[in-house]
Design a protein around this motif. Structure first.
Motif, PDB file in Angstrom:
ATOM      1  N   LYS A  93     146.417  52.864 -89.388  1.00 42.95           N
ATOM      2  CA  LYS A  93     147.713  52.500 -89.949  1.00 42.95           C
ATOM      3  C   LYS A  93     147.492  51.665 -91.211  1.00 42.95           C
ATOM      4  O   LYS A  93     146.508  50.922 -91.303  1.00 42.95           O
ATOM      5  N   VAL A  94     148.404  51.783 -92.163  1.00 43.89           N
ATOM      6  CA  VAL A  94     148.383  50.962 -93.371  1.00 43.89           C
ATOM      7  C   VAL A  94     149.752  50.304 -93.506  1.00 43.89           C
ATOM      8  O   VAL A  94     150.784  50.984 -93.459  1.00 43.89           O
ATOM      9  N   ALA A  95     149.755  48.995 -93.660  1.00 43.25           N
ATOM     10  CA  ALA A  95     151.018  48.261 -93.768  1.00 43.25           C
ATOM     11  C   ALA A  95     151.680  48.518 -95.117  1.00 43.25           C
ATOM     12  O   ALA A  95     151.016  48.834 -96.107  1.00 43.25           O
ATOM     13  N   THR A  96     153.000  48.375 -95.162  1.00 45.77           N
ATOM     14  CA  THR A  96     153.727  48.475 -96.426  1.00 45.77           C
ATOM     15  C   THR A  96     153.240  47.367 -97.362  1.00 45.77           C
ATOM     16  O   THR A  96     153.232  46.194 -96.984  1.00 45.77           O
ATOM     17  N   PRO A  97     152.809  47.700 -98.572  1.00 45.15           N
ATOM     18  CA  PRO A  97     152.236  46.688 -99.465  1.00 45.15           C
ATOM     19  C   PRO A  97     153.256  45.642 -99.919  1.00 45.15           C
ATOM     20  O   PRO A  97     154.454  45.920-100.035  1.00 45.15           O
ATOM     21  N   LEU A  98     152.740  44.458-100.179  1.00 40.53           N
ATOM     22  CA  LEU A  98     153.500  43.410-100.854  1.00 40.53           C
ATOM     23  C   LEU A  98     153.054  43.388-102.313  1.00 40.53           C
ATOM     24  O   LEU A  98     151.863  43.477-102.593  1.00 40.53           O
ATOM     25  N   VAL A 116     150.459  26.725 -97.833  1.00 39.63           N
ATOM     26  CA  VAL A 116     149.559  26.773 -98.990  1.00 39.63           C
ATOM     27  C   VAL A 116     149.878  27.938 -99.928  1.00 39.63           C
ATOM     28  O   VAL A 116     149.148  28.167-100.895  1.00 39.63           O
ATOM     29  N   LYS A 117     150.936  28.678 -99.628  1.00 36.51           N
ATOM     30  CA  LYS A 117     151.270  29.845-100.438  1.00 36.51           C
ATOM     31  C   LYS A 117     152.262  29.473-101.523  1.00 36.51           C
ATOM     32  O   LYS A 117     153.377  29.044-101.245  1.00 36.51           O
ATOM     33  N   LYS A 118     151.854  29.678-102.762  1.00 40.31           N
ATOM     34  CA  LYS A 118     152.711  29.368-103.909  1.00 40.31           C
ATOM     35  C   LYS A 118     152.646  30.544-104.884  1.00 40.31           C
ATOM     36  O   LYS A 118     151.922  30.521-105.879  1.00 40.31           O
ATOM     37  N   ASN A 119     153.375  31.588-104.552  1.00 38.65           N
ATOM     38  CA  ASN A 119     153.444  32.738-105.440  1.00 38.65           C
ATOM     39  C   ASN A 119     154.809  33.393-105.314  1.00 38.65           C
ATOM     40  O   ASN A 119     155.701  32.870-104.634  1.00 38.65           O
ATOM     41  N   GLU A 120     154.987  34.515-105.970  1.00 40.19           N
ATOM     42  CA  GLU A 120     156.236  35.260-105.890  1.00 40.19           C
ATOM     43  C   GLU A 120     155.942  36.685-105.440  1.00 40.19           C
ATOM     44  O   GLU A 120     154.857  37.214-105.705  1.00 40.19           O
ATOM     45  N   GLN A 121     156.910  37.287-104.762  1.00 41.89           N
ATOM     46  CA  GLN A 121     156.765  38.670-104.323  1.00 41.89           C
ATOM     47  C   GLN A 121     158.009  39.460-104.677  1.00 41.89           C
ATOM     48  O   GLN A 121     159.104  38.907-104.789  1.00 41.89           O
ATOM     49  N   LEU A 122     157.793  40.753-104.866  1.00 35.76           N
ATOM     50  CA  LEU A 122     158.896  41.633-105.223  1.00 35.76           C
ATOM     51  C   LEU A 122     160.008  41.492-104.198  1.00 35.76           C
ATOM     52  O   LEU A 122     159.769  41.566-102.992  1.00 35.76           O
ATOM     53  N   GLY A 123     161.239  41.278-104.708  1.00 37.11           N
ATOM     54  CA  GLY A 123     162.375  41.053-103.834  1.00 37.11           C
ATOM     55  C   GLY A 123     162.964  42.326-103.268  1.00 37.11           C
ATOM     56  O   GLY A 123     162.387  43.411-103.364  1.00 37.11           O
ATOM     57  N   SER A 124     164.128  42.202-102.666  1.00 37.40           N
ATOM     58  CA  SER A 124     164.758  43.329-101.969  1.00 37.40           C
ATOM     59  C   SER A 124     166.068  43.770-102.612  1.00 37.40           C
ATOM     60  O   SER A 124     166.857  44.488-101.995  1.00 37.40           O
ATOM     61  N   GLN A 178     158.070  45.115-113.713  1.00 34.53           N
ATOM     62  CA  GLN A 178     158.613  44.159-114.676  1.00 34.53           C
ATOM     63  C   GLN A 178     160.138  44.185-114.728  1.00 34.53           C
ATOM     64  O   GLN A 178     160.760  43.226-115.170  1.00 34.53           O
ATOM     65  N   ASN A 179     160.737  45.276-114.278  1.00 38.94           N
ATOM     66  CA  ASN A 179     162.191  45.400-114.328  1.00 38.94           C
ATOM     67  C   ASN A 179     162.876  44.967-113.041  1.00 38.94           C
ATOM     68  O   ASN A 179     164.106  45.077-112.921  1.00 38.94           O
ATOM     69  N   LEU A 180     162.108  44.455-112.080  1.00 48.73           N
ATOM     70  CA  LEU A 180     162.674  44.079-110.790  1.00 48.73           C
ATOM     71  C   LEU A 180     162.593  42.570-110.565  1.00 48.73           C
ATOM     72  O   LEU A 180     161.842  41.861-111.239  1.00 48.73           O
ATOM     73  N   ASP A 181     163.366  42.098-109.594  1.00 45.28           N
ATOM     74  CA  ASP A 181     163.419  40.673-109.285  1.00 45.28           C
ATOM     75  C   ASP A 181     162.335  40.272-108.293  1.00 45.28           C
ATOM     76  O   ASP A 181     161.951  41.065-107.424  1.00 45.28           O
ATOM     77  N   PHE A 182     161.878  39.027-108.410  1.00 49.56           N
ATOM     78  CA  PHE A 182     160.899  38.463-107.483  1.00 49.56           C
ATOM     79  C   PHE A 182     161.535  37.328-106.692  1.00 49.56           C
ATOM     80  O   PHE A 182     162.533  36.739-107.116  1.00 49.56           O
ATOM     81  N   GLU A 183     160.920  37.023-105.539  1.00 49.11           N
ATOM     82  CA  GLU A 183     161.407  35.924-104.705  1.00 49.11           C
ATOM     83  C   GLU A 183     160.226  35.105-104.203  1.00 49.11           C
ATOM     84  O   GLU A 183     159.066  35.483-104.404  1.00 49.11           O
ATOM     85  N   ASP A 184     160.516  34.004-103.546  1.00 50.98           N
ATOM     86  CA  ASP A 184     159.495  33.099-103.036  1.00 50.98           C
ATOM     87  C   ASP A 184     158.584  33.838-102.058  1.00 50.98           C
ATOM     88  O   ASP A 184     159.045  34.418-101.070  1.00 50.98           O
ATOM     89  N   GLY A 185     157.275  33.805-102.324  1.00 52.57           N
ATOM     90  CA  GLY A 185     156.324  34.524-101.492  1.00 52.57           C
ATOM     91  C   GLY A 185     156.181  33.963-100.093  1.00 52.57           C
ATOM     92  O   GLY A 185     155.658  34.638 -99.202  1.00 52.57           O
ATOM     93  N   LYS A 227     158.277  33.707 -97.890  1.00 50.40           N
ATOM     94  CA  LYS A 227     159.127  34.418 -96.935  1.00 50.40           C
ATOM     95  C   LYS A 227     158.320  35.348 -96.035  1.00 50.40           C
ATOM     96  O   LYS A 227     158.750  35.666 -94.921  1.00 50.40           O
ATOM     97  N   THR A 228     157.170  35.807 -96.498  1.00 51.61           N
ATOM     98  CA  THR A 228     156.377  36.756 -95.709  1.00 51.61           C
ATOM     99  C   THR A 228     155.098  36.129 -95.153  1.00 51.61           C
ATOM    100  O   THR A 228     154.252  36.848 -94.609  1.00 51.61           O
ATOM    101  N   ALA A 229     154.964  34.811 -95.274  1.00 49.27           N
ATOM    102  CA  ALA A 229     153.751  34.138 -94.803  1.00 49.27           C
ATOM    103  C   ALA A 229     153.958  33.606 -93.384  1.00 49.27           C
ATOM    104  O   ALA A 229     155.067  33.282 -92.969  1.00 49.27           O
TER     105      ALA A 229
END
Length: 223
Positions: free
Chosen positions: A79-84, A40-48, A22-29, A31-33
């Protein structure tokens, strides 16, 4: 075959994650699709912006997955990918799509997709994960801290959120066992073997089951 795992992360860890998010910024999801999924992706993901805080959240999710025996038995991860970390607010959704065949610059093959629900289902309306399989569509909306693991080859979508906010962590697994049918056999066989080891640890049947499981694993690893 899909697997739901309740309480994969403890309530204390979950609350810490949500508070940090909740204390971090989000960006257009988008970017990773992939090219098609971005349509068809309309969400937000934790930014950098705050890389250290973001990495701490991601590492806690991976640690929880790696320390969960049921997840390990089902996914058999190599292997496990870095989570979004994704966020859906009213009007947001992720339309029907299939996940990319590889992730992390093509170094990880996506055999399984993982969604960790981070907030309670009564905190938002809509937002179900809908997975299409040979048995028809399945809608999934789990309690906070629970996980669903399913084949990355399936078509799926996140239905529109109409109220509240949906938070989830999403990642992908390259399994030691590439073939889905073989992985399912090993999962069922492993459960039966564990029961034998508990009930009759010194029996000949337990030794034979362990030998058969080990040899199947040796035969199928990487395939």
């Amino acid at each position: 075959m899909l697997e739901t795992i309740p309480e994969l992360i403890s309530e204390a860890v979950r609350k810490d994650l949500v508070e940090a998010i909740q204390n971090l910024d989000f960006e257009d999801g988008r970017k990773t699709a992939g090219k098609r999924a971005a349509r068809v992706k309309k969400n937000e993901q934790l930014g950098s912006v705050d890389r250290e805080a973001k990495a701490d959240i991601q590492n806690k999710v991976i640690k929880s997955l790696k320390s969960n025996g049921r997840f390990q038995r089902f996914a058999m991860p190599n292997k496990v990918a870095t989570p979004l970390i994704s966020r859906y607010r009213p009007g947001m959704e992720y339309g029907l799509h299939v996940d990319n065949a590889t992730m992390v610059d093509s170094t990880l093959r996506t055999d399984l997709s993982v969604t960790l629900f981070l907030n309670e289902p009564d905190q938002y309306e809509g937002g179900e994960l809908e997975i299409f399989s040979g048995y028809g569509p399945v809608k999934i909306k789990l309690p906070a801290g629970s996980v669903v693991v399913y084949p990355s080859s399936t078509l799926h979508r996140v239905l529109p959120v109409t109220k509240g906010e949906r938070l989830a962590a999403v990642t992908w697994v390259e399994s030691q066992i590439r073939d889905l049918a073989r992985r399912e056999i090993l999962y069922d066989f492993g459960l039966a073997r564990s029961k034998l080891e508990k009930d009759a640890p010194n029996s000949e049947e337990t030794d034979r089951a362990n030998r058969a499981y080990t040899n199947l694993l040796r035969m199928w690893t990487g395939t």
